[in-house]
Design a protein around this motif. Structure first.
Motif, PDB file in Angstrom:
ATOM      1  N   THR A  12       0.841  -1.204   0.000  1.00 49.76           N
ATOM      2  CA  THR A  12       0.000   0.000   0.000  1.00 49.76           C
ATOM      3  C   THR A  12       0.871   1.246   0.000  1.00 49.76           C
ATOM      4  N   CYS A  13       0.273   2.334  -0.437  1.00 50.19           N
ATOM      5  CA  CYS A  13       0.988   3.601  -0.601  1.00 50.19           C
ATOM      6  C   CYS A  13       1.436   4.143   0.763  1.00 50.19           C
ATOM      7  N   ALA A  14       2.499   4.948   0.717  1.00 49.13           N
ATOM      8  CA  ALA A  14       3.075   5.498   1.948  1.00 49.13           C
ATOM      9  C   ALA A  14       2.346   6.731   2.446  1.00 49.13           C
ATOM     10  N   TYR A  15       1.508   7.327   1.623  1.00 46.55           N
ATOM     11  CA  TYR A  15       1.064   8.684   1.926  1.00 46.55           C
ATOM     12  C   TYR A  15      -0.330   8.756   2.552  1.00 46.55           C
ATOM     13  N   CYS A  16      -1.332   9.096   1.778  1.00 46.15           N
ATOM     14  CA  CYS A  16      -2.557   9.594   2.423  1.00 46.15           C
ATOM     15  C   CYS A  16      -3.524   8.491   2.834  1.00 46.15           C
ATOM     16  N   GLY A  17      -4.606   8.903   3.462  1.00 44.34           N
ATOM     17  CA  GLY A  17      -5.573   7.965   4.027  1.00 44.34           C
ATOM     18  C   GLY A  17      -6.449   7.267   3.010  1.00 44.34           C
ATOM     19  N   VAL A  18      -6.294   7.590   1.718  1.00 41.77           N
ATOM     20  CA  VAL A  18      -7.045   6.822   0.712  1.00 41.77           C
ATOM     21  C   VAL A  18      -6.613   5.365   0.791  1.00 41.77           C
ATOM     22  N   GLY A  19      -5.315   5.139   1.026  1.00 44.97           N
ATOM     23  CA  GLY A  19      -4.826   3.767   1.227  1.00 44.97           C
ATOM     24  C   GLY A  19      -4.775   2.962  -0.050  1.00 44.97           C
ATOM     25  N   CYS A  20      -4.213   3.555  -1.116  1.00 47.09           N
ATOM     26  CA  CYS A  20      -4.195   2.875  -2.412  1.00 47.09           C
ATOM     27  C   CYS A  20      -3.282   1.650  -2.394  1.00 47.09           C
ATOM     28  N   GLY A  21      -3.729   0.613  -3.085  1.00 47.76           N
ATOM     29  CA  GLY A  21      -2.893  -0.567  -3.264  1.00 47.76           C
ATOM     30  C   GLY A  21      -1.892  -0.319  -4.376  1.00 47.76           C
ATOM     31  N   LYS A  56      -5.598   2.723  -9.743  1.00 44.02           N
ATOM     32  CA  LYS A  56      -5.197   4.121  -9.923  1.00 44.02           C
ATOM     33  C   LYS A  56      -4.211   4.560  -8.836  1.00 44.02           C
ATOM     34  N   LEU A  57      -3.370   5.524  -9.176  1.00 48.35           N
ATOM     35  CA  LEU A  57      -2.495   6.171  -8.190  1.00 48.35           C
ATOM     36  C   LEU A  57      -2.432   7.648  -8.538  1.00 48.35           C
ATOM     37  N   CYS A  58      -2.173   8.481  -7.547  1.00 47.24           N
ATOM     38  CA  CYS A  58      -1.972   9.902  -7.839  1.00 47.24           C
ATOM     39  C   CYS A  58      -0.491  10.154  -8.089  1.00 47.24           C
ATOM     40  N   SER A  59      -0.143  11.433  -8.261  1.00 44.82           N
ATOM     41  CA  SER A  59       1.250  11.769  -8.575  1.00 44.82           C
ATOM     42  C   SER A  59       2.199  11.315  -7.461  1.00 44.82           C
ATOM     43  N   LYS A  60       1.790  11.455  -6.205  1.00 47.76           N
ATOM     44  CA  LYS A  60       2.689  11.080  -5.101  1.00 47.76           C
ATOM     45  C   LYS A  60       2.950   9.569  -5.120  1.00 47.76           C
ATOM     46  N   GLY A  61       1.879   8.782  -5.217  1.00 48.40           N
ATOM     47  CA  GLY A  61       2.056   7.331  -5.252  1.00 48.40           C
ATOM     48  C   GLY A  61       2.856   6.894  -6.462  1.00 48.40           C
ATOM     49  N   THR A  62       2.578   7.496  -7.608  1.00 49.42           N
ATOM     50  CA  THR A  62       3.242   7.114  -8.850  1.00 49.42           C
ATOM     51  C   THR A  62       4.756   7.305  -8.751  1.00 49.42           C
ATOM     52  N   HIS A 110      -6.617  14.019  -1.547  1.00 53.23           N
ATOM     53  CA  HIS A 110      -7.045  12.627  -1.686  1.00 53.23           C
ATOM     54  C   HIS A 110      -7.398  12.394  -3.160  1.00 53.23           C
ATOM     55  N   PRO A 111      -6.389  12.502  -4.028  1.00 51.17           N
ATOM     56  CA  PRO A 111      -6.687  12.579  -5.462  1.00 51.17           C
ATOM     57  C   PRO A 111      -7.414  11.351  -6.028  1.00 51.17           C
ATOM     58  N   VAL A 112      -7.123  10.173  -5.523  1.00 46.91           N
ATOM     59  CA  VAL A 112      -7.772   8.987  -6.101  1.00 46.91           C
ATOM     60  C   VAL A 112      -9.247   8.921  -5.692  1.00 46.91           C
ATOM     61  N   VAL A 113      -9.569   9.380  -4.511  1.00 46.82           N
ATOM     62  CA  VAL A 113     -10.975   9.501  -4.131  1.00 46.82           C
ATOM     63  C   VAL A 113     -11.668  10.529  -5.033  1.00 46.82           C
TER      64      VAL A 113
HETATM   65  S1  SF4 Z   1      -4.354   9.023  -3.313  1.00 43.71           S
HETATM   66 FE1  SF4 Z   1      -2.174   9.192  -3.855  1.00 43.71          FE
HETATM   67  S2  SF4 Z   1      -1.101   9.621  -1.915  1.00 43.71           S
HETATM   68 FE2  SF4 Z   1      -3.144   8.867  -1.408  1.00 43.71          FE
HETATM   69  S3  SF4 Z   1      -2.836   6.667  -1.078  1.00 43.71           S
HETATM   70 FE3  SF4 Z   1      -3.480   6.954  -3.232  1.00 43.71          FE
HETATM   71  S4  SF4 Z   1      -1.574   7.100  -4.408  1.00 43.71           S
HETATM   72 FE4  SF4 Z   1      -1.051   7.391  -2.238  1.00 43.71          FE
END
Ligand code: SF4
Length: 870
Positions: free
Chosen positions: A7-16, A41-47, A171-174
């Protein structure tokens, strides 16, 4: 090579994430198509997580007093310090300040050590700053801290109301999921936010309410729904209790006109929202820091929850209040009891819970009352009542309000232990002992996202140096303090199994948080664990975890917030940028992510700026009753008049300005203890400087002797924005490396340009270039930055700061994935008549990878069309 699911290191969306290891500390990152939170999907930070894995700046070995030490010695030293302090001054003389970056297993071990074995409630977490008002609001209304919504509800709602949430950035993916719901089922979107953020680009309606007037707006909505006859009386009668006089008190000043005046909104817009809400049963109200980070945060949460309870919009598909968290594992911390105000496993400090948890842990002395919440905890450190402090994976010397007080506290504290993956943070500079922890990509355990979904975070890379998991570090210290049997964990699965069993222990349906189904999970099952959401659809049967099974309407404070604060000309709001995370220890390593915003900006309404003679990109001193710091001005009508906004990310490491932590007053919500970051009295003035300039360089010294600097990572080095009041000659001396110099002076404009080359003037490599002017223009940074990556151009081009044949100026980067600038997009929109985000994507690729820039592209389309029509 097989991808590892994490899972992603950053926000509370908790993307896989599906991560493939391609080399030593090299990963290819992709969204996990099978993870229910993000479906690939991932946002710029996760990507761009792969750009943040280098070992630069990592803490790799234990240190005592700044000197490397072995783990055995460091653990014995720490255990002795804590034990001595407790023996001499009692359990409440020690404290832990932990983090939503910890995994649940880390959190569990730390909470158990403090509350069950040291015997104090003094463990609090930086999640206190982020969402503790939601915790308090949920507990008041539902009897338990349960988020009664999931992302599936966003797919099934007919109306989504975003309150105090720049979802498109934070929370870009949300946000993309909301956009999908709009595309597929025509879901309406209303944004309630003082600022016109990129989240508003897609909204059917934006209500730019006065800062701090959310309670008035929600109470007005509740009164309107009552008047319109859309309360769910059956649900209210059967499942909700209201305090005496609740409805009568609500009516005071809650008519549409009075509410519009309180919120400083056009009555017609407010009516349009109220009517839309009243006729749309499937409504999700999603809120985040704009609601929580207020001295009225808990009341603001309850004002939202009240409306949902009274209209029966809870426990049904597509209908719920939805608190979305900032950090990757804030929710895991809430589950284990990592907040000082809870004991463990969603249990409080009532006699039954204390007895049960004590028995379960075999605890020798359990905490019998809540501990100190973050701000009070550091006050007690400063006042000398707390004498030993353990800071885990967080940076309170930057992130808490009144950081001057925090720094005094850290200076005064007789023993400060910092366990972190980063060697040099603003906080670790005060540490007597530093212990190296694993970072993202090395950790192994579980996290819980905003919708109660528990997922595995898996190790992708070997531990660097002697870094260890946080749960292991806590366990070693606990064992050294004499509690070997209670901390006999060998692996994270051992901790997880105990956490699971505690959630079910003497629960008998009294608390929704019960993951006891995993009690017998084996190590291999833990390794293979799929994401799962606990709690099902909370409250679907209308039963709430209170003594009588009913939810509570809460009478909330309606008086305007501004009446409680000192009168200053402006109100300061704070928040996040799209591509940065907290104090930038990770995102600051990524040149890609650093492009979106290279300096800390203060956003100001043009008329407020004009009054103070402030122009675009001037330097501005922001002053509050608490402190002051310098920011670069960004003018726009995205701000309400009288309100300014600054980002939270900059620290001493990157700038001597942009220090947002110096500005908010340490005023907290009385129920949650959450600081009110969103409304601080403030004033601004233009900073008088004699020159502006910038440096590009492969390396930059730690000390930059300028009145203002802000440094940011670029491809092969650094870009440092500069301004000063003294002769810049000394600056050149301090900043420029040795090498062949080419140099030109422009006395008429007070300008100096110096380039330093390695390997000779001709055919050499550019090491650094400094450009300073008192009254002229500075060259475009982008071309110069690119010269760090290639053989140096001729001296004339370097000194001119542009190539012999000028290149088009692409403007500030909008799409970091494909490096597409604003000017390029605007020219394509105008020249090729591109009228949709998809058309821009087809022409330039912008917005076609992570999609985080789509709202910005939509805004540029709107602005370009408007300019063409003008
Ligand atoms: S929305 Fe972006 S920062 Fe948040 S968990 Fe998903 S990829 Fe990571």
């Amino acid at each position: 090579m097989k991808a590892i699911r994490t899972t992603c290191a950053y926000c509370g969306v908790g993307c896989g994430i599906a991560a493939t290891v391609t080399g030593e500390r090299e990963l290819v990152i992709a969204g996990d198509p099978d993870h229910p939170a993000n479906r690939g999907k991932l946002c710029s930070k996760g990507t761009h997580l792969g750009e943040t894995l280098g070992l630069e700046g990592r803490l790799l070995y234990p240190e005592i007093g700044g000197k490397r030490a072995g783990w055995d010695k460091a653990v014995r030293h720490v255990a002795r310090k804590f034990a001595d302090t407790i023996r001499r001054h009692g359990p409440d003389s020690v404290a832990f300040y932990v983090s939503g970056q910890l995994l649940t297993e880390d959190y569990y071990a730390a909470n158990k050590l403090m509350k069950g074995f040291i015997g104090s409630g003094n463990i609090d977490t930086n999640s206190r700053l982020c969402m503790s008002s939601a915790v308090a609001g949920h507990t008041r209304a539902f009897g338990e801290d349960v988020v009664p919504a999931s992302y599936d509800d966003l797919d099934e709602a007919d109306l989504i109301v975003l309150v105090g949430s720049n979802t498109a950035w934070c929370h870009p993916v949300v946000y993309q999921r909301i956009m999908d719901a709009r595309a597929t089922r025509g879901t309406k979107l209303v944004v309630i936010d003082p600022r016109r953020t990129e989240t508003c680009e897609e909204a059917d309606l934006h209500l730019p309410l006065r800062a701090g007037s959310d309670v008035a707006l929600m109470n007005g909505l509740l009164a309107y729904c009552r008047e319109a006859g859309v309360l769910d009386q059956d649900f209210l009668d059967a499942h909700v209790a209201a305090p005496e006089g609740f409805w009568e008190a609500l009516e005071e000043g809650a008519d549409l006109w009075s509410t519009a005046a309180s919120c400083d909104l056009p009555p017609a817009d407010l009516r349009a929202f109220y009517e839309l809400f009243a006729r749309t049963p499937r409504t999700v109200t999603l809120f985040s820091q704009g609601i929580n980070q207020s001295i009225r945060g808990t009341d603001q949460v309850n004002a939202i929850v009240n409306v949902h309870l009274a209209t029966g919009r809870i426990g049904k598909p597509g209908a719920a209040p939805f608190s979305i968290t900032g950090q990757p594992n804030a929710m895991g911390g809430r589950e284990v009891g990592g907040l000082a105000s809870t004991l463990a496993a969603h249990r409080g400090f009532d006699a039954e819970s204390i007895a049960d948890v004590k028995r379960f842990w075999g605890a020798p002395r359990i905490a019998e009352k809540p501990g100190l919440k973050a701000v009070d905890l550091f006050r007690q450190v400063r006042e000398g009542r707390i004498k030993a402090l353990w800071v885990m994976a967080t940076n309170p010397a930057v992130s808490l309000p009144d950081v001057a007080m925090v720094r005094e506290a850290l200076t005064a504290c007789p023993f400060v232990l910092v366990s972190d993956c980063i060697a040099d943070t603003d906080t670790s500079r005060y540490a007597h002992v530093k212990l190296p922890a694993l970072g993202w990509g090395e950790k192994d355990g579980t996290v819980t996202n905003s919708e109660r979904m528990i997922s595995r975070q898996r190790a992708l890379l070997p531990p660097p140096g002697e870094a260890k998991p946080d749960w292991w570090i806590v366990t070693q210290v606990a064992r050294a303090m004499g509690w070997r049997d209670a901390f006999a964990y060998d692996r994270p699965a051992d901790v997880y199994r105990e956490h699971v069993r505690l959630s079910a222990y003497r629960n008998e349906g009294k608390r929704l948080f019960d993951i006891g189904g995993h009690a017998a999970i084996s190590d291999s099952e833990y390794e293979r664990m799929e994401p799962f959401r606990w709690g099902g659809t909370p409250f679907a049967d209308g039963r709430f975890p209170t003594a009588d099974g009913k939810a509570r309407l809460i009478a909330v404070e309606q008086r305007p917030l501004d009446g409680t604060l000192p009168k200053w000309p402006l109100t300061l709001n704070t928040g996040r940028y799209r591509d940065h995370w907290h104090t930038m220890t990770r995102t600051g390593l990524s040149p890609k992510l650093s492009q979106h915003r290279r300096e800390p900006l203060v956003e100001i309404h043009p008329l407020d700026a004009e009054e103070k003679g402030i122009g675009e990109r001037d330097l501005v001193r922001v002053t509050t009753p608490q402190g002051e710091s310098v920011f670069r001005a960004s003018l726009g009508e995205t701000q309400r008049r009288g309100e300014i906004f600054v980002p939270i990310h900059w620290t001493d490491r990157q700038s001597n300005g942009g220090r947002t932590g110096l500005l908010p007053q340490p005023l907290v919500d009385p129920h949650s203890g959450q600081p009110g970051f969103k409304a601080t009295p403030a004033r601004i003035e233009k900073l008088a400087v004699q020159w502006h300039g910038f440096l590009i360089a492969r390396t930059v010294p730690d000390r930059i002797p300028a009145a203002y600097f802000a440094k940011v990572r670029v491809g092969q080095g650094w870009l440092v924005e500069l301004a000063g009041t003294r002769d810049p000659a000394a600056l050149a001396q301090a900043l420029l490396p040795k090498g062949e110099r080419v140099e030109v002076a422009d006395p008429a404009r007070g300008g100096t340009r110096i380039a330093v080359l390695e390997g000779g003037e001709l055919g050499g490599r550019l090491s650094a270039a400094l450009y300073i002017t008192r009254s002229g223009r500075l060259p475009d940074r982008e071309w110069l930055i690119a010269q760090l990556a290639s053989a140096a151009p001729g001296p004339m081009e370097l000194l001119a700061g542009r190539p012999a044949v000028p290149l088009p100026d692409r403007g500030p980067v909008v799409c970091v994935c494909f490096d597409v600038g604003m000017n390029t997009i605007v020219q394509a929109i105008a020249g090729q008549r591109l009228l949709s985000v998809e058309a821009v994507g087809a022409a330039l690729s912008a917005g076609t990878n992570c999609g985080s820039c789509k709202p910005a592209i939509r805004r540029l389309i709107g602005e370009t069309k408007e300019a063409a029509n003008a």
